[in-house]
Every structure is written in C-alpha cells, then in structure tokens.
Design a protein around this motif. Sequence first.
Motif, short mmCIF file in Angstrom:
data_model
loop_
_atom_site.label_atom_id
_atom_site.label_comp_id
_atom_site.label_asym_id
_atom_site.label_seq_id
_atom_site.Cartn_x
_atom_site.Cartn_y
_atom_site.Cartn_z
N ARG A 1 0.82 -1.23 0.00
CA ARG A 1 0.00 0.00 0.00
C ARG A 1 0.84 1.26 0.00
NH1 ARG A 1 -3.61 -1.00 5.10
NH2 ARG A 1 -4.32 1.13 4.65
N LEU A 2 1.97 1.25 0.70
CA LEU A 2 2.78 2.45 0.86
C LEU A 2 3.84 2.62 -0.23
CD1 LEU A 2 3.37 2.30 4.73
CD2 LEU A 2 1.99 4.01 3.51
N GLY A 3 4.30 1.54 -0.82
CA GLY A 3 5.38 1.62 -1.79
C GLY A 3 6.62 2.26 -1.20
N PRO A 4 7.16 1.72 -0.11
CA PRO A 4 8.29 2.37 0.58
C PRO A 4 9.59 2.23 -0.20
CG PRO A 4 7.84 0.25 1.59
CD PRO A 4 6.77 0.46 0.56
N VAL A 5 10.48 3.21 -0.02
CA VAL A 5 11.81 3.10 -0.62
C VAL A 5 12.64 2.06 0.13
CG1 VAL A 5 11.87 5.43 -1.53
CG2 VAL A 5 12.70 5.01 0.79
N ALA A 6 12.32 1.84 1.40
CA ALA A 6 13.06 0.86 2.20
C ALA A 6 12.17 0.37 3.34
CB ALA A 6 14.35 1.44 2.74
N VAL A 7 12.45 -0.85 3.78
CA VAL A 7 11.80 -1.43 4.95
C VAL A 7 12.89 -1.89 5.90
CG1 VAL A 7 10.33 -3.28 5.84
CG2 VAL A 7 9.77 -2.17 3.66
N VAL A 8 12.83 -1.42 7.14
CA VAL A 8 13.78 -1.84 8.17
C VAL A 8 13.09 -2.86 9.06
CG1 VAL A 8 15.25 -1.12 10.08
CG2 VAL A 8 14.90 0.42 8.13
N LEU A 9 13.68 -4.05 9.15
CA LEU A 9 13.14 -5.12 9.99
C LEU A 9 14.07 -5.32 11.19
CD1 LEU A 9 12.21 -7.72 7.22
CD2 LEU A 9 10.69 -6.10 8.38
N TRP A 10 13.53 -5.12 12.38
CA TRP A 10 14.35 -5.22 13.59
C TRP A 10 14.13 -6.56 14.28
CZ3 TRP A 10 18.30 -2.51 15.51
CH2 TRP A 10 18.73 -2.85 16.80
N ALA A 11 15.25 -7.23 14.63
CA ALA A 11 15.20 -8.48 15.41
C ALA A 11 16.27 -8.40 16.48
CB ALA A 11 15.44 -9.68 14.50
N GLN A 12 15.86 -8.39 17.73
CA GLN A 12 16.79 -8.32 18.85
C GLN A 12 17.45 -9.67 19.12
OE1 GLN A 12 17.49 -5.47 20.37
NE2 GLN A 12 18.85 -6.26 21.98
N ALA A 13 16.69 -10.74 18.92
CA ALA A 13 17.18 -12.09 19.23
C ALA A 13 17.17 -12.96 17.98
CB ALA A 13 16.31 -12.73 20.31
N ARG A 14 18.10 -13.92 17.93
CA ARG A 14 18.17 -14.81 16.77
C ARG A 14 16.93 -15.68 16.67
NH1 ARG A 14 23.96 -17.57 15.94
NH2 ARG A 14 22.85 -18.10 14.00
N THR A 15 16.25 -15.91 17.78
CA THR A 15 15.05 -16.73 17.74
C THR A 15 13.88 -16.02 17.06
OG1 THR A 15 14.49 -15.92 19.96
CG2 THR A 15 15.66 -18.02 19.82
N THR A 16 13.92 -14.71 16.97
CA THR A 16 12.84 -13.97 16.31
C THR A 16 13.18 -13.61 14.86
OG1 THR A 16 13.65 -11.82 17.11
CG2 THR A 16 12.07 -13.00 18.50
N ALA A 17 14.47 -13.56 14.52
CA ALA A 17 14.85 -13.21 13.15
C ALA A 17 14.35 -14.27 12.17
CB ALA A 17 16.37 -13.08 13.05
N SER A 18 13.83 -13.81 11.04
CA SER A 18 13.25 -14.72 10.05
C SER A 18 13.72 -14.34 8.66
CB SER A 18 11.72 -14.68 10.12
OG SER A 18 11.16 -15.43 9.06
N PRO A 19 14.74 -15.02 8.13
CA PRO A 19 15.18 -14.74 6.76
C PRO A 19 14.05 -14.93 5.75
CG PRO A 19 16.81 -16.08 7.91
CD PRO A 19 15.61 -16.03 8.79
N GLY A 20 13.16 -15.89 6.00
CA GLY A 20 12.04 -16.10 5.10
C GLY A 20 11.13 -14.88 5.02
N LEU A 21 10.87 -14.26 6.16
CA LEU A 21 10.06 -13.04 6.18
C LEU A 21 10.76 -11.92 5.43
CD1 LEU A 21 7.83 -11.11 7.14
CD2 LEU A 21 9.11 -10.87 9.29
N ALA A 22 12.06 -11.76 5.69
CA ALA A 22 12.81 -10.71 5.00
C ALA A 22 12.75 -10.90 3.49
CB ALA A 22 14.26 -10.70 5.49
N ARG A 23 12.89 -12.14 3.03
CA ARG A 23 12.81 -12.41 1.61
C ARG A 23 11.42 -12.14 1.06
NH1 ARG A 23 15.38 -11.31 -2.04
NH2 ARG A 23 17.18 -12.07 -0.84
#
Length: 346
Positions: free
Chosen positions: A252-274
């Motif tokens: 909806r927004l068409g952003p120039v960039a998206v920042v995804l923050w993950a404090q812990a490795r258990t929450t980081a999701s490469p699949g989501l980032a992709r």
Amino acid sequence: MSESPGLDTVGLTTGALARRLGVAPTTLRSWDRRYGIGPAVRDGVRHRRWRPSDVAVVEAMCRLTSAGVPPAEAARAAMEGHDTPEPDPEPAAAAEPVRAPARSRAASPLPLGGNVRQEARGLARAAVRLDAPAIEQQLEAVLDRYGVAVAWQEVMVPTLHAVGRKWQSSGDRYVEVEHLLSWHVSTTLRRVTRPPVGTDPARGPVVLACVPDEWHTLPLEALNAGLAERGVPTRMLGAAVPVEALTSAVARLGPVAVVLWAQARTTASPGLARQVADTRWGVSGARRRTTVVLGGPGWAGHPADGMYRPPGLSEALDLLCRVREAAPPGERRGEPRHAADVRQAR
C-alpha cells in the motif's frame, strides 16, 4: 574554561551543581526545602551558592538515595557526616560541570566502564535515583547538544546496557530503573520526532517494523527520530508486526526501504525478510519493490543476500538517506542508480 565561577571563591550555582551531580535543579531545591540540605551562602531568595561543604553533603545524599535509602533518612545521615566524602584536593576543579572528579565516577552504582561520555554517568545516577525530572532534562539536553545519532549511541545505549547488566546480576533489583529509563528514552525520542515537511510525496517513506514476536522497539524509535532529523519521512509500525500486515503495508505504501528489527536470533526470520523483498506493487509492466534493511543482533549468522545490515545507527541513517536519494520517482525502488555505493554500507 568552566562556565561557572571557582568553587573555592563564590561557590557553585544550583544549575552548575545539578549538572555535575546528574540531578534536576528542582530536586536540589526540594531537598533544601524538605530536609534543610541547602547552600550556606544565599544572596537573596533566588541566588544560591554551594560551597565545598555543601557539595559534600549533597553528594552523600545522592549516594545514599541511589543505594535505596529513603530520602529523609539519607538527609539525616548526610548532614551528620555519615558517608561524607573527603574534600577535593583542588576545590576549584569541582566547578567544572562537564568533567566530574574521579570520586563521582567511582561512586556510580552502574557498570558503565571508563570510556563513556560524562552525560551517561549523570543519566545513570538520575536513573538509579528514579529521578524522572532529571532523566527528562538530561535526555533532552544531550539530544539538543549532539543530535539523535550521538545521543543514542554514546549516552542512551551505554546507560541502558549498564542498567541491564546490573539487573541481570542483582536478581529482580533495578528492574524499576530499567523500566523508568526505557520509558523516558522512548518518550523523549518521540517528543523530538517531527514529521518532515516539504518532502517529495512521489517518493515512498521508510517503513520501520519489528519482526513477529519481537517487542524491543527502542532502537527503531531512535532510527525513526534520526530519519526525521534528516528530513526522511517514515511509517513506524512498531512491535511484533504480523507477516500479513507487514506485506500489506509495503504494497500500500510503496516504501523506498523497509527496516526489519530483530533483537534475538530466535525472532529473526530470513524467510520473512525475503518475502518483504519480493513484495511488488504498481501497474503491470512497471512493478516495483523495496530495499530491505536488517537491523539488530538477531540477524547475525542469517543469510542476507541482496539485503543490507548496517552495523549501527549512524550507518543506517547514511544508508537510508542514500537509498532514498538514489530512487527518484519512476525508477524501481530497491534498485538505486548508485547501488554499488549503497552496498558499501553493508
């Protein structure tokens, strides 16, 4: 050169003493009114000068209240000479409001280390005392003096980390300090964040979001404030953003960039980032996509092909500003003309 007169001649002003001790001037006035801990030299009602003996009593009061002693009891002990420090060997040096003497550094109840800005020590002392007015005053002062990036990286983060270490080593003690300090850091960052004016509406904003199950938002709030300071429009989605909500916002927004923050490795999701990186929008034949920036220690060790992982706030700000400038309307966002320059910030 100190901005205050020498302590051995006319004494410190209330403002200078407050800066040295990391307290609010209103706190000193309250202690004077309630407990009689005040300057011996008074020039009328408004003008007060704190001599070395006065400063020693107040320093003892600060140490005792920081250790959890009730204010009234701390005031009695301080005035009776209990826990009163030795006088400075060079009293004139005590007038310096920025560089505190070694005794004050050693008396800090938080493990800040030796190589931090003096403002971090003052902030730590105010936090341990639960002195909300002093915390607010000092946070606003460092933001005004240094800007968001330096204030965050060199004052706020060292103090927050020190509180966290103290909490971990003391059981449930100091949790109230961490909560109070975090609240005021968040409040102050939001207060100084103003939506940029006069920006190109055809360029999309920068979207800031925590990955699902991630609730640590302070670093994103600092980034949000820093981008606003540089005139970059943002959309802060905050903590624990569901996948569907995030991809919908990107489309909806068409952003120039998206920042995804993950404090812990258990929450980081490469699949989501992709998935976010592959989200496209626009009319057929002119589809666009965004640049994905991974923030936080949780992404360490995860693959990040085609994405960016700036090491700190300053680098993230520089990167996002370059991405926005390099993606004029009509070009595919996420593929700036100067992509090679952008990659250097990874």
